[in-house]
Design a protein around this motif. Structure first.
Motif, PDB file in Angstrom:
ATOM      1  N   LYS A  91      36.721  -4.485  47.695  1.00 25.38           N
ATOM      2  CA  LYS A  91      35.630  -4.125  48.451  1.00 25.38           C
ATOM      3  C   LYS A  91      35.761  -2.537  48.894  1.00 25.38           C
ATOM      4  O   LYS A  91      34.912  -2.148  49.764  1.00 25.38           O
ATOM      5  CB  LYS A  91      35.055  -4.950  49.300  1.00 25.38           C
ATOM      6  N   GLY A  92      37.061  -2.366  48.722  1.00 21.28           N
ATOM      7  CA  GLY A  92      37.460  -0.787  49.500  1.00 21.28           C
ATOM      8  C   GLY A  92      37.672  -0.811  50.866  1.00 21.28           C
ATOM      9  O   GLY A  92      37.736   0.344  51.497  1.00 21.28           O
ATOM     10  N   LEU A  93      37.709  -1.831  51.427  1.00 25.23           N
ATOM     11  CA  LEU A  93      37.796  -1.852  52.995  1.00 25.23           C
ATOM     12  C   LEU A  93      39.275  -2.107  53.518  1.00 25.23           C
ATOM     13  O   LEU A  93      39.658  -1.573  54.420  1.00 25.23           O
ATOM     14  CB  LEU A  93      36.994  -3.131  53.506  1.00 25.23           C
ATOM     15  N   LEU A  94      40.468  -2.242  52.478  1.00 22.31           N
ATOM     16  CA  LEU A  94      41.453  -2.298  52.859  1.00 22.31           C
ATOM     17  C   LEU A  94      42.165  -1.404  51.850  1.00 22.31           C
ATOM     18  O   LEU A  94      42.022  -1.305  50.617  1.00 22.31           O
ATOM     19  CB  LEU A  94      42.226  -3.797  52.567  1.00 22.31           C
ATOM     20  N   TYR A  95      42.626  -0.024  52.240  1.00 25.24           N
ATOM     21  CA  TYR A  95      43.075   0.819  51.346  1.00 25.24           C
ATOM     22  C   TYR A  95      44.595   1.088  51.817  1.00 25.24           C
ATOM     23  O   TYR A  95      45.063   0.958  52.789  1.00 25.24           O
ATOM     24  CB  TYR A  95      42.453   1.903  51.626  1.00 25.24           C
ATOM     25  N   ALA A  96      45.442   1.514  50.471  1.00 27.43           N
ATOM     26  CA  ALA A  96      46.572   2.066  50.325  1.00 27.43           C
ATOM     27  C   ALA A  96      47.067   3.206  51.138  1.00 27.43           C
ATOM     28  O   ALA A  96      46.293   4.203  50.794  1.00 27.43           O
ATOM     29  CB  ALA A  96      47.080   1.816  48.871  1.00 27.43           C
ATOM     30  N   CYS A  97      47.897   3.333  51.656  1.00 27.43           N
ATOM     31  CA  CYS A  97      48.454   4.544  52.739  1.00 27.43           C
ATOM     32  C   CYS A  97      50.028   4.712  52.399  1.00 27.43           C
ATOM     33  O   CYS A  97      50.615   3.666  52.414  1.00 27.43           O
ATOM     34  CB  CYS A  97      48.381   4.312  54.142  1.00 27.43           C
ATOM     35  N   TYR A  98      50.529   5.665  52.155  1.00 27.63           N
ATOM     36  CA  TYR A  98      51.851   6.006  51.770  1.00 27.63           C
ATOM     37  C   TYR A  98      52.628   6.674  52.760  1.00 27.63           C
ATOM     38  O   TYR A  98      53.642   7.264  52.755  1.00 27.63           O
ATOM     39  CB  TYR A  98      51.953   6.641  50.432  1.00 27.63           C
ATOM     40  N   GLU A  99      52.055   7.283  54.001  1.00 26.89           N
ATOM     41  CA  GLU A  99      52.843   7.807  54.901  1.00 26.89           C
ATOM     42  C   GLU A  99      53.922   7.188  55.584  1.00 26.89           C
ATOM     43  O   GLU A  99      53.877   6.066  55.688  1.00 26.89           O
ATOM     44  CB  GLU A  99      51.970   8.430  56.184  1.00 26.89           C
ATOM     45  N   THR A 100      54.948   8.029  55.755  1.00 22.91           N
ATOM     46  CA  THR A 100      56.097   7.291  56.384  1.00 22.91           C
ATOM     47  C   THR A 100      55.927   7.232  57.793  1.00 22.91           C
ATOM     48  O   THR A 100      54.926   8.120  58.301  1.00 22.91           O
ATOM     49  CB  THR A 100      57.416   8.077  56.043  1.00 22.91           C
ATOM     50  N   ALA A 101      56.909   6.717  58.637  1.00 22.38           N
ATOM     51  CA  ALA A 101      56.416   6.507  60.182  1.00 22.38           C
ATOM     52  C   ALA A 101      56.817   8.020  60.653  1.00 22.38           C
ATOM     53  O   ALA A 101      56.140   8.532  61.624  1.00 22.38           O
ATOM     54  CB  ALA A 101      57.467   5.695  60.636  1.00 22.38           C
ATOM     55  N   ASP A 102      57.704   8.762  60.119  1.00 21.53           N
ATOM     56  CA  ASP A 102      57.863  10.083  60.497  1.00 21.53           C
ATOM     57  C   ASP A 102      56.768  11.099  60.039  1.00 21.53           C
ATOM     58  O   ASP A 102      56.276  11.806  61.111  1.00 21.53           O
ATOM     59  CB  ASP A 102      59.127  10.577  59.814  1.00 21.53           C
ATOM     60  N   GLU A 103      56.296  10.800  59.024  1.00 25.77           N
ATOM     61  CA  GLU A 103      55.046  11.716  58.738  1.00 25.77           C
ATOM     62  C   GLU A 103      53.841  11.575  59.743  1.00 25.77           C
ATOM     63  O   GLU A 103      53.152  12.194  60.245  1.00 25.77           O
ATOM     64  CB  GLU A 103      54.386  11.566  57.325  1.00 25.77           C
ATOM     65  N   LEU A 104      53.741  10.103  59.900  1.00 25.57           N
ATOM     66  CA  LEU A 104      52.529   9.849  60.860  1.00 25.57           C
ATOM     67  C   LEU A 104      52.815  10.286  62.515  1.00 25.57           C
ATOM     68  O   LEU A 104      52.064  10.710  62.939  1.00 25.57           O
ATOM     69  CB  LEU A 104      52.520   8.147  60.930  1.00 25.57           C
ATOM     70  N   GLU A 105      53.894  10.166  62.702  1.00 26.23           N
ATOM     71  CA  GLU A 105      54.377  10.918  64.081  1.00 26.23           C
ATOM     72  C   GLU A 105      54.117  12.224  64.050  1.00 26.23           C
ATOM     73  O   GLU A 105      53.500  12.734  64.988  1.00 26.23           O
ATOM     74  CB  GLU A 105      55.939  10.316  64.390  1.00 26.23           C
ATOM     75  N   ARG A 106      54.544  13.150  63.019  1.00 30.31           N
ATOM     76  CA  ARG A 106      54.297  14.546  63.105  1.00 30.31           C
ATOM     77  C   ARG A 106      52.554  14.673  63.170  1.00 30.31           C
ATOM     78  O   ARG A 106      52.568  15.529  63.936  1.00 30.31           O
ATOM     79  CB  ARG A 106      54.756  14.952  61.746  1.00 30.31           C
ATOM     80  N   LYS A 107      51.916  13.899  62.428  1.00 31.72           N
ATOM     81  CA  LYS A 107      50.200  14.213  62.450  1.00 31.72           C
ATOM     82  C   LYS A 107      49.965  14.054  63.882  1.00 31.72           C
ATOM     83  O   LYS A 107      48.935  14.642  64.512  1.00 31.72           O
ATOM     84  CB  LYS A 107      49.659  13.254  61.613  1.00 31.72           C
ATOM     85  N   ARG A 108      50.532  12.863  64.543  1.00 26.76           N
ATOM     86  CA  ARG A 108      50.072  12.676  65.866  1.00 26.76           C
ATOM     87  C   ARG A 108      50.399  13.941  66.819  1.00 26.76           C
ATOM     88  O   ARG A 108      49.560  14.177  67.718  1.00 26.76           O
ATOM     89  CB  ARG A 108      50.667  11.312  66.481  1.00 26.76           C
ATOM     90  N   ARG A 109      51.517  14.435  66.508  1.00 28.83           N
ATOM     91  CA  ARG A 109      52.125  15.246  67.650  1.00 28.83           C
ATOM     92  C   ARG A 109      51.053  16.541  67.406  1.00 28.83           C
ATOM     93  O   ARG A 109      50.762  17.120  68.401  1.00 28.83           O
ATOM     94  CB  ARG A 109      53.373  15.828  67.097  1.00 28.83           C
ATOM     95  N   VAL A 110      50.639  17.001  66.051  1.00 34.03           N
ATOM     96  CA  VAL A 110      49.951  18.059  65.861  1.00 34.03           C
ATOM     97  C   VAL A 110      48.549  17.967  66.586  1.00 34.03           C
ATOM     98  O   VAL A 110      48.003  18.675  67.192  1.00 34.03           O
ATOM     99  CB  VAL A 110      49.619  18.438  64.319  1.00 34.03           C
ATOM    100  N   GLN A 111      47.995  16.689  66.600  1.00 32.44           N
ATOM    101  CA  GLN A 111      46.567  16.175  67.203  1.00 32.44           C
ATOM    102  C   GLN A 111      46.584  16.392  68.535  1.00 32.44           C
ATOM    103  O   GLN A 111      45.948  17.014  69.133  1.00 32.44           O
ATOM    104  CB  GLN A 111      46.319  14.834  66.689  1.00 32.44           C
ATOM    105  N   ARG A 112      47.640  16.149  69.294  1.00 35.17           N
ATOM    106  CA  ARG A 112      47.883  16.092  70.630  1.00 35.17           C
ATOM    107  C   ARG A 112      48.128  17.290  71.059  1.00 35.17           C
ATOM    108  O   ARG A 112      47.333  17.791  71.896  1.00 35.17           O
ATOM    109  CB  ARG A 112      49.279  15.210  71.125  1.00 35.17           C
ATOM    110  N   SER A 113      48.661  18.194  70.208  1.00 38.13           N
ATOM    111  CA  SER A 113      48.977  19.417  70.600  1.00 38.13           C
ATOM    112  C   SER A 113      47.490  20.388  70.587  1.00 38.13           C
ATOM    113  O   SER A 113      47.383  21.064  71.466  1.00 38.13           O
ATOM    114  CB  SER A 113      50.109  20.348  69.943  1.00 38.13           C
ATOM    115  N   ARG A 114      46.946  19.800  69.861  1.00 38.70           N
ATOM    116  CA  ARG A 114      45.242  20.491  69.760  1.00 38.70           C
ATOM    117  C   ARG A 114      44.345  19.839  70.617  1.00 38.70           C
ATOM    118  O   ARG A 114      43.049  20.019  70.757  1.00 38.70           O
ATOM    119  CB  ARG A 114      44.689  20.472  68.153  1.00 38.70           C
ATOM    120  N   GLY A 115      44.941  18.903  71.554  1.00 38.31           N
ATOM    121  CA  GLY A 115      44.088  18.201  72.312  1.00 38.31           C
ATOM    122  C   GLY A 115      43.137  17.106  71.741  1.00 38.31           C
ATOM    123  O   GLY A 115      42.223  16.618  72.520  1.00 38.31           O
ATOM    124  N   LEU A 116      43.389  16.737  70.482  1.00 36.37           N
ATOM    125  CA  LEU A 116      42.768  15.826  69.699  1.00 36.37           C
ATOM    126  C   LEU A 116      43.481  14.209  69.916  1.00 36.37           C
ATOM    127  O   LEU A 116      44.537  14.220  70.185  1.00 36.37           O
ATOM    128  CB  LEU A 116      42.674  16.171  68.458  1.00 36.37           C
TER     129      LEU A 116
END
Ligand code: GLU
Length: 451
Positions: A91-116
């Motif tokens: 049904k497209g409700l469960l979707y595949a993701c390929y980010e590594t833990a490091d990549e996810l952490e980097r994304k979060r850091r960028v978001q936080r630095s922008r106040g998001l």
């Protein structure tokens, strides 16, 4: 509909007072409604779950008197989880993701630095077939996230009242790890629906999860209904968490607060249930050995929202009161096991905190002690006044005779006698202990001999 609740511990460690509060309230609520209490073992984390922990949890609950009407382990249900997961993928409700833990952490850091807020950006939703194939060719395996509706989820929490969580502020949860292991969320939702759980009662650390789970449960209900089955959302009751007497969370002291350490330490199970049933509610805590009576007075409306303070001193105080009020017959097998008879029990029960303390008094009364002699002449004089046969009122007559002979009164009279006869500063009434110690021992002790 039959009220159906579940207590769902993960067998990755021992259960402690915090978990047991949830177990107890589930149990009391089920009993108050003539409903069912299910013990579900959340053991999908196969690396950290052990059979030994599971056995300990069962032993703890049984000891507390919280028996279950049904029990199962999630590890026996992987087939069902796989089928639902496949349907959610379709049904497209469960979707595949390929980010590594490091990549996810980097994304979060960028978001936080922008106040998001560090919410997952759903980048994986825009991957093409080729992108995915390229990741797989690199040797990456997908983890699977549930696609939330990103809208407000509201429920009338039986403890917190109207509660709203906007899933737009929540990351799409990972339901399946890249090694194929299910995290807690999906199995829990499937089981709650398939077992007809009507009320989910647990700690408020699960409030945000509840919103996510409402969305996932609705998707599961759709699947079950399409298969010709049925399912309904449960009601939720999220209680505040316990804090220590110092106002801090309990997490650091969980070893000493485990139910197992209390069980092996000889605490009365009803001290724990009496305290935890009422702590943080508008009802007074009182010694109550009867779980049915606690069930009869259970009411969500009486549960407060503020964190409840758990103080071990309260537990010990209740333990002492419970023991004090218990008739000998109710404790007979346990007291016999430590050689404590009814007369001794009646003499010491008002002065003990734990049942095992009675054995210490038995050793003092029946065993050998080194008397503590403050004034040898006074004690010798007293020794000569001990009558040959001691009865229940010998103490008063004896003390009267010592007073007359020595002229001592008050503390100067009683204190040296107690010290010599028991070796202790304090203890149960001497009236009751004296005849149990007996004339020979009493005389010898007053004369300063080990006896
Ligand atoms: N196994 C989960 C936990 O121990 C259960 C939470 C729930 O009651 O849903 O946190």
């Amino acid at each position: 509909m039959t009220v159906t609740v579940r207590f769902a511990p993960s067998p990755t460690g021992r259960i402690h007072v915090g978990n047991v509060r949830a177990a107890l309230w589930n149990w009391l609520f089920a009993r108050s409604k003539g409903g069912r209490f299910i013990l579900r073992i959340d053991d999908t984390d196969v690396e950290r779950s052990t059979k030994e922990n599971e056995e300990r949890i069962r032993a703890d609950l049984e000891w507390l008197g919280l028996g279950w009407d049904e029990t199962f382990s999630q590890s026996s249900r992987f087939g069902d989880y796989d089928r639902i997961a496949a349907e959610l993928r379709r049904k497209g409700l469960l979707y595949a993701c390929y980010e590594t833990a490091d990549e996810l952490e980097r994304k979060r850091r960028v978001q936080r630095s922008r106040g998001l807020p560090p919410v997952y950006d759903r980048a994986a939703l825009s991957l093409s077939e080729e992108d995915r194939a390229a990741f797989e060719a690199e040797g990456r395996k997908p983890h699977w996230r549930y696609k939330l509706s990103q809208s407000p989820v509201k429920w009338d929490d039986l403890i917190r009242g109207e509660t709203l969580v906007d899933t737009a502020n929540v990351s799409d949860p990972v339901l399946v790890r890249e090694d194929g292991m299910y995290l807690y969320t999906l199995p829990s939702c499937i089981d709650d629906i398939d077992y007809g759980v009507t009320h989910v009662i647990r700690g408020e650390d699960h409030v945000t999860n509840a919103a996510v789970q409402v969305e996932i449960m609705n998707a599961i209900i759709d699947i079950r209904v399409a298969e010709g089955g049925k399912g309904a959302l449960p009601a939720f009751a999220h209680h505040s968490l316990l804090v220590g007497a110092d106002g801090q969370g309990l997490s650091k002291r969980l070893g000493s607060l485990s139910i197992e350490s209390m069980r092996t330490g000889g605490l009365e199970p009803s001290s724990i249930t009496s305290l935890l049933a009422r702590l943080g509610t508008s009802q007074p805590v009182a010694p109550e050995p009867d779980l049915r009576a606690l069930a009869d007075s259970f009411d969500f409306a009486k549960i407060g929202r503020a964190p409840a303070r758990f103080d071990e001193a309260d537990l010990l105080q209740l333990n002492a009161k419970i023991l004090h009020d218990r008739p000998y017959a109710a404790l007979e097998p346990r007291l016999t096991a430590i050689g404590v008879g009814e007369k001794l029990w009646d003499a010491v029960k008002g002065n003990i905190v734990m049942l095992s303390d009675a054995a210490e008094w038995r050793a003092i009364v029946e065993g050998e002690i080194s008397p503590v002699i403050e004034d040898a002449a006074f004690c010798k004089a007293a020794a000569s006044l001990v009558p040959d046969a001691l009865s229940d009122d010998s103490w008063n007559a004896f003390v009267g005779a010592v007073k007359k002979e020595t002229g001592a009164r008050g503390r100067a009279l009683f204190h040296p006698l107690r010290l010599a006869l028991t070796g202790r500063e304090k203890g149960p009434e001497m009236t009751a202990l004296f005849p149990l110690i007996g004339a020979d021992k009493a005389r010898a002790r007053l004369n300063g001999s080990r006896a």
